[in-house]
Design a protein around this motif. Structure first.
Motif, PDB file in Angstrom:
ATOM      1  N   SER A  62       0.773  -0.874  -0.087  1.00  0.00           N
ATOM      2  CA  SER A  62      -0.087  -0.351  -0.254  1.00  0.00           C
ATOM      3  C   SER A  62       1.195   1.372   0.100  1.00  0.00           C
ATOM      4  O   SER A  62       1.939   1.257   0.336  1.00  0.00           O
ATOM      5  N   PRO A  63       0.559   2.961  -0.660  1.00  0.00           N
ATOM      6  CA  PRO A  63       1.165   3.357  -0.453  1.00  0.00           C
ATOM      7  C   PRO A  63       2.140   3.680   0.711  1.00  0.00           C
ATOM      8  O   PRO A  63       2.891   4.402   0.973  1.00  0.00           O
ATOM      9  N   ALA A  69      -1.566  -5.990  -0.637  1.00  0.00           N
ATOM     10  CA  ALA A  69      -1.875  -6.969  -1.212  1.00  0.00           C
ATOM     11  C   ALA A  69      -1.291  -8.755  -2.167  1.00  0.00           C
ATOM     12  O   ALA A  69      -0.281  -8.274  -2.487  1.00  0.00           O
ATOM     13  N   SER A  70      -2.005  -8.934  -2.023  1.00  0.00           N
ATOM     14  CA  SER A  70      -1.142 -10.348  -2.763  1.00  0.00           C
ATOM     15  C   SER A  70      -2.709 -10.987  -3.099  1.00  0.00           C
ATOM     16  O   SER A  70      -3.814 -11.279  -3.228  1.00  0.00           O
ATOM     17  N   GLY A  71      -1.695 -11.463  -5.207  1.00  0.00           N
ATOM     18  CA  GLY A  71      -3.240 -12.149  -5.835  1.00  0.00           C
ATOM     19  C   GLY A  71      -2.271 -13.193  -5.676  1.00  0.00           C
ATOM     20  O   GLY A  71      -1.518 -13.911  -6.253  1.00  0.00           O
ATOM     21  N   SER A  72      -3.340 -14.142  -5.628  1.00  0.00           N
ATOM     22  CA  SER A  72      -3.606 -16.028  -6.031  1.00  0.00           C
ATOM     23  C   SER A  72      -4.230 -16.806  -7.181  1.00  0.00           C
ATOM     24  O   SER A  72      -4.967 -16.336  -7.981  1.00  0.00           O
ATOM     25  N   ALA A  73      -3.506 -17.458  -7.660  1.00  0.00           N
ATOM     26  CA  ALA A  73      -4.274 -19.104  -8.348  1.00  0.00           C
ATOM     27  C   ALA A  73      -5.325 -19.617  -7.876  1.00  0.00           C
ATOM     28  O   ALA A  73      -5.972 -20.159  -8.456  1.00  0.00           O
ATOM     29  N   ASP A  74      -5.227 -19.072  -6.043  1.00  0.00           N
ATOM     30  CA  ASP A  74      -6.440 -20.179  -5.697  1.00  0.00           C
ATOM     31  C   ASP A  74      -7.792 -18.943  -5.794  1.00  0.00           C
ATOM     32  O   ASP A  74      -8.800 -19.577  -4.991  1.00  0.00           O
ATOM     33  N   VAL A 101      -2.232  -8.000  -8.907  1.00  0.00           N
ATOM     34  CA  VAL A 101      -2.866  -6.269  -8.161  1.00  0.00           C
ATOM     35  C   VAL A 101      -1.745  -5.143  -7.824  1.00  0.00           C
ATOM     36  O   VAL A 101      -0.976  -5.121  -8.377  1.00  0.00           O
ATOM     37  N   ALA A 102      -2.176  -4.373  -7.283  1.00  0.00           N
ATOM     38  CA  ALA A 102      -2.418  -3.262  -7.488  1.00  0.00           C
ATOM     39  C   ALA A 102      -3.474  -1.845  -6.128  1.00  0.00           C
ATOM     40  O   ALA A 102      -4.072  -2.385  -5.746  1.00  0.00           O
ATOM     41  N   PHE A 103      -2.537  -1.620  -5.139  1.00  0.00           N
ATOM     42  CA  PHE A 103      -3.148  -0.561  -4.370  1.00  0.00           C
ATOM     43  C   PHE A 103      -3.132   0.662  -5.738  1.00  0.00           C
ATOM     44  O   PHE A 103      -2.498   1.575  -5.698  1.00  0.00           O
ATOM     45  N   SER A 104      -3.898   2.100  -5.247  1.00  0.00           N
ATOM     46  CA  SER A 104      -4.723   3.744  -5.853  1.00  0.00           C
ATOM     47  C   SER A 104      -4.430   3.905  -5.000  1.00  0.00           C
ATOM     48  O   SER A 104      -4.651   4.778  -3.677  1.00  0.00           O
TER      49      SER A 104
END
Length: 104
Positions: A62-63, A69-74, A101-104
């Motif tokens: 996060s900024p 944040a984590s993005g997964s194959a699950d 994934v990304a924060f803004s």
């Protein structure tokens, strides 16, 4: 360039790395289903974030550097608290791998 440090610890391929905004930490996401938080200064693992049930494709700080944040194959996104490694939220509903994934 010169290699400053090799961070060893994941037991499978690493798909994503991200520096914290202040440059003191690195988050890495791996095919071992974990996210690791590393200390940049000495290369030690500060935390292992476990909970994903499949490969972690993407990580982002996060900024303000307090969350990852984590993005997964699950098919989930997890929001973690950096300070203690707890999961703040699990975002589900995707029907395929979460590749970024990304924060803004």
């Amino acid at each position: 360039g010169t290699v400053e440090r090799i961070l060893s610890g994941h037991t499978n391929w690493v798909h994503s790395v991200a520096f914290s905004p202040d440059g003191t930490k690195i988050a890495s996401g791996s095919r071992d289903n974990s996210v690791r938080i590393w200390n940049v200064a000495d290369g030690t693992v500060e935390r292992i974030l476990s909970g994903h049930t499949n490969w972690v494709h993407s990580v982002a700080f996060s900024p303000d550097g307090t969350r990852i944040a984590s993005g997964s194959a699950d098919q989930t996104i997890r929001i973690w608290t950096v300070a203690d490694g707890t999961v703040e939220r699990i975002l589900s509903g995707h029907t395929h791998n979460v590749l970024s994934v990304a924060f803004s």
